[in-house]
Design a protein around this motif. Structure first.
Motif, mmCIF file in Angstrom:
data_model
loop_
_atom_site.group_PDB
_atom_site.id
_atom_site.type_symbol
_atom_site.label_atom_id
_atom_site.label_comp_id
_atom_site.label_asym_id
_atom_site.label_seq_id
_atom_site.Cartn_x
_atom_site.Cartn_y
_atom_site.Cartn_z
ATOM 1 N N ASN A 76 0.830 -1.207 0.000
ATOM 2 C CA ASN A 76 0.000 0.000 0.000
ATOM 3 C C ASN A 76 0.866 1.258 0.000
ATOM 4 N N CYS A 77 0.278 2.361 -0.435
ATOM 5 C CA CYS A 77 1.017 3.623 -0.496
ATOM 6 C C CYS A 77 0.036 4.780 -0.371
ATOM 7 N N SER A 78 0.566 5.990 -0.378
ATOM 8 C CA SER A 78 -0.261 7.190 -0.264
ATOM 9 C C SER A 78 0.269 8.275 -1.185
ATOM 10 N N CYS A 79 -0.672 9.038 -1.744
ATOM 11 C CA CYS A 79 -0.310 10.199 -2.555
ATOM 12 C C CYS A 79 -0.660 11.499 -1.838
ATOM 13 N N GLY A 80 -1.061 11.382 -0.570
ATOM 14 C CA GLY A 80 -1.357 12.563 0.223
ATOM 15 C C GLY A 80 -2.836 12.917 0.227
ATOM 16 N N ASP A 81 -3.143 13.981 0.895
ATOM 17 C CA ASP A 81 -4.514 14.462 1.035
ATOM 18 C C ASP A 81 -4.460 15.979 1.137
ATOM 19 N N ARG A 82 -4.891 16.650 0.080
ATOM 20 C CA ARG A 82 -4.794 18.115 0.044
ATOM 21 C C ARG A 82 -5.682 18.769 1.091
ATOM 22 N N SER A 83 -6.703 18.039 1.552
ATOM 23 C CA SER A 83 -7.550 18.610 2.599
ATOM 24 C C SER A 83 -6.838 18.631 3.947
ATOM 25 N N VAL A 84 -5.785 17.826 4.081
ATOM 26 C CA VAL A 84 -4.980 17.823 5.303
ATOM 27 C C VAL A 84 -3.864 18.851 5.194
ATOM 28 N N SER A 85 -3.119 18.795 4.095
ATOM 29 C CA SER A 85 -2.033 19.748 3.861
ATOM 30 C C SER A 85 -1.651 19.719 2.386
ATOM 31 N N LYS A 86 -1.301 20.888 1.850
ATOM 32 C CA LYS A 86 -0.844 20.982 0.469
ATOM 33 C C LYS A 86 0.679 21.010 0.389
ATOM 34 N N ASP A 87 1.337 20.891 1.529
ATOM 35 C CA ASP A 87 2.789 21.030 1.572
ATOM 36 C C ASP A 87 3.529 19.746 1.219
ATOM 37 N N TYR A 88 2.816 18.614 1.197
ATOM 38 C CA TYR A 88 3.490 17.338 0.984
ATOM 39 C C TYR A 88 2.856 16.569 -0.171
ATOM 40 N N GLY A 89 3.705 16.111 -1.074
ATOM 41 C CA GLY A 89 3.223 15.302 -2.194
ATOM 42 C C GLY A 89 3.940 13.983 -2.313
ATOM 43 N N LEU A 90 4.901 13.750 -1.440
ATOM 44 C CA LEU A 90 5.676 12.502 -1.445
ATOM 45 C C LEU A 90 5.493 11.819 -0.100
ATOM 46 N N PHE A 91 5.157 10.524 -0.147
ATOM 47 C CA PHE A 91 4.864 9.809 1.093
ATOM 48 C C PHE A 91 5.627 8.486 1.162
ATOM 49 N N THR A 92 5.961 8.132 2.397
ATOM 50 C CA THR A 92 6.695 6.905 2.662
ATOM 51 C C THR A 92 5.789 5.897 3.353
ATOM 52 N N THR A 93 5.765 4.677 2.813
ATOM 53 C CA THR A 93 5.095 3.572 3.499
ATOM 54 C C THR A 93 6.067 3.040 4.540
ATOM 55 N N TYR A 94 5.694 3.163 5.802
ATOM 56 C CA TYR A 94 6.629 2.940 6.907
ATOM 57 C C TYR A 94 6.091 1.868 7.854
ATOM 58 N N PRO A 95 6.717 0.689 7.910
ATOM 59 C CA PRO A 95 6.313 -0.333 8.881
ATOM 60 C C PRO A 95 6.856 0.015 10.272
ATOM 61 N N LEU A 96 5.958 0.175 11.225
ATOM 62 C CA LEU A 96 6.384 0.460 12.595
ATOM 63 C C LEU A 96 7.071 -0.749 13.205
ATOM 64 N N ARG A 97 8.048 -0.478 14.046
ATOM 65 C CA ARG A 97 8.747 -1.523 14.779
ATOM 66 C C ARG A 97 8.642 -1.239 16.283
ATOM 67 N N PRO A 98 8.902 -2.238 17.113
ATOM 68 C CA PRO A 98 8.821 -2.023 18.567
ATOM 69 C C PRO A 98 9.647 -0.816 19.000
ATOM 70 N N GLY A 99 9.048 0.030 19.819
ATOM 71 C CA GLY A 99 9.722 1.223 20.308
ATOM 72 C C GLY A 99 9.485 2.453 19.460
ATOM 73 N N GLU A 100 8.841 2.279 18.297
ATOM 74 C CA GLU A 100 8.605 3.405 17.399
ATOM 75 C C GLU A 100 7.151 3.871 17.543
ATOM 76 N N ASN A 101 6.914 4.794 18.459
ATOM 77 C CA ASN A 101 5.577 5.340 18.648
ATOM 78 C C ASN A 101 5.457 6.671 17.903
ATOM 79 N N LEU A 102 4.353 7.374 18.121
ATOM 80 C CA LEU A 102 4.095 8.611 17.388
ATOM 81 C C LEU A 102 5.186 9.652 17.622
ATOM 82 N N SER A 103 5.605 9.823 18.850
ATOM 83 C CA SER A 103 6.638 10.819 19.153
ATOM 84 C C SER A 103 7.965 10.462 18.490
ATOM 85 N N PHE A 104 8.303 9.167 18.516
ATOM 86 C CA PHE A 104 9.545 8.722 17.880
ATOM 87 C C PHE A 104 9.518 9.012 16.385
#
Length: 217
Positions: free
Chosen positions: A154-182
């Motif tokens: 899966n991937c993402s092309c962004g959402d202009r209703s959220v922000s117009k500043d980003y057009g490149l997105f990374t599909t990122y698998p979370l690993r243990p210890g990687e929470n929102l703040s990290f």
């Protein structure tokens, strides 16, 4: 032969049936596509495991090593990468069947492969056992050796209703210890609130699963 005059009334049920058939023939009542188009570029955050290298990763994703290195200036131009690091792998983010954004890669099975193993090791948790299973015809316990199977990421092309500043997105698998703040501090450098808006319904405290991170091109 019966000819309807201006005063002839068509029974409501017949009129409604005719109207529905007309709409169906015009495609008006078809299910609305969840996506209409994809985007040329997305990134996969690949967690390098012991024994993998750039040659192997480039084979899995069908990309030249030189293409991968363009998105990894921190990686020296050599085949070996220390285990435990992440590298970005570029791929096209397609609208698949008008239903969701993703890309389907082709993988040649080896002895001992299962859908779970393919998802977790060669593709480094960028997909799941369920996703691999649903796009292939083989039973989970009967995957032949040396056959080509589909692997959808899966991937993402962004959402202009959220922000117009980003057009490149990374599909990122979370690993243990990687929470929102990290993730906000170490991986993407964007505000936690923005990360959450790009990943509605995702509980980052689970420290598992996939999230989409905005990145600057």
């Amino acid at each position: 032969m019966t000819i309807f005059s201006n005063t002839t009334r068509i029974p409501p049920l017949i009129f409604l049936t005719f109207h529905l058939l007309l709409l169906l023939s015009l495609g008006v009542l078809e299910a609305q596509a969840k996506c209409k188009t994809g985007c040329r570029l997305a990134l996969a955050s690949y967690y390098v495991w012991e024994g993998s290298n750039l040659t192997y990763i480039s084979t899995i994703f069908g990309k030249q090593i030189s293409e991968i290195l363009q998105y990894n200036p921190q990686v020296p131009n050599q085949d070996s990468i220390p285990a435990g690091e992440r590298i970005n792998v570029p791929f096209s983010c397609d609208c698949l069947n008008g239903d969701f954004l993703g890309h389907t890669f082709t993988y040649e099975t080896v002895f001992g492969d299962t859908y779970d193993k393919v998802a977790s090791l060669p593709f480094a948790n960028l997909t799941t056992e369920d996703w691999v299973h649903r796009v292939n015809i083989y039973e989970t316990t009967r995957i032949p050796d040396g056959v080509l199977i589909n692997v959808t990421v899966n991937c993402s092309c962004g959402d202009r209703s959220v922000s117009k500043d980003y057009g490149l997105f990374t599909t990122y698998p979370l690993r243990p210890g990687e929470n929102l703040s990290f993730i906000a501090a170490a991986a993407s450098g964007v505000p936690t609130e923005l990360l959450q808006r790009y990943n509605p319904g995702i509980d980052f405290s689970d420290e598992t699963g996939l999230v989409f991170l905005p990145a600057r091109g």
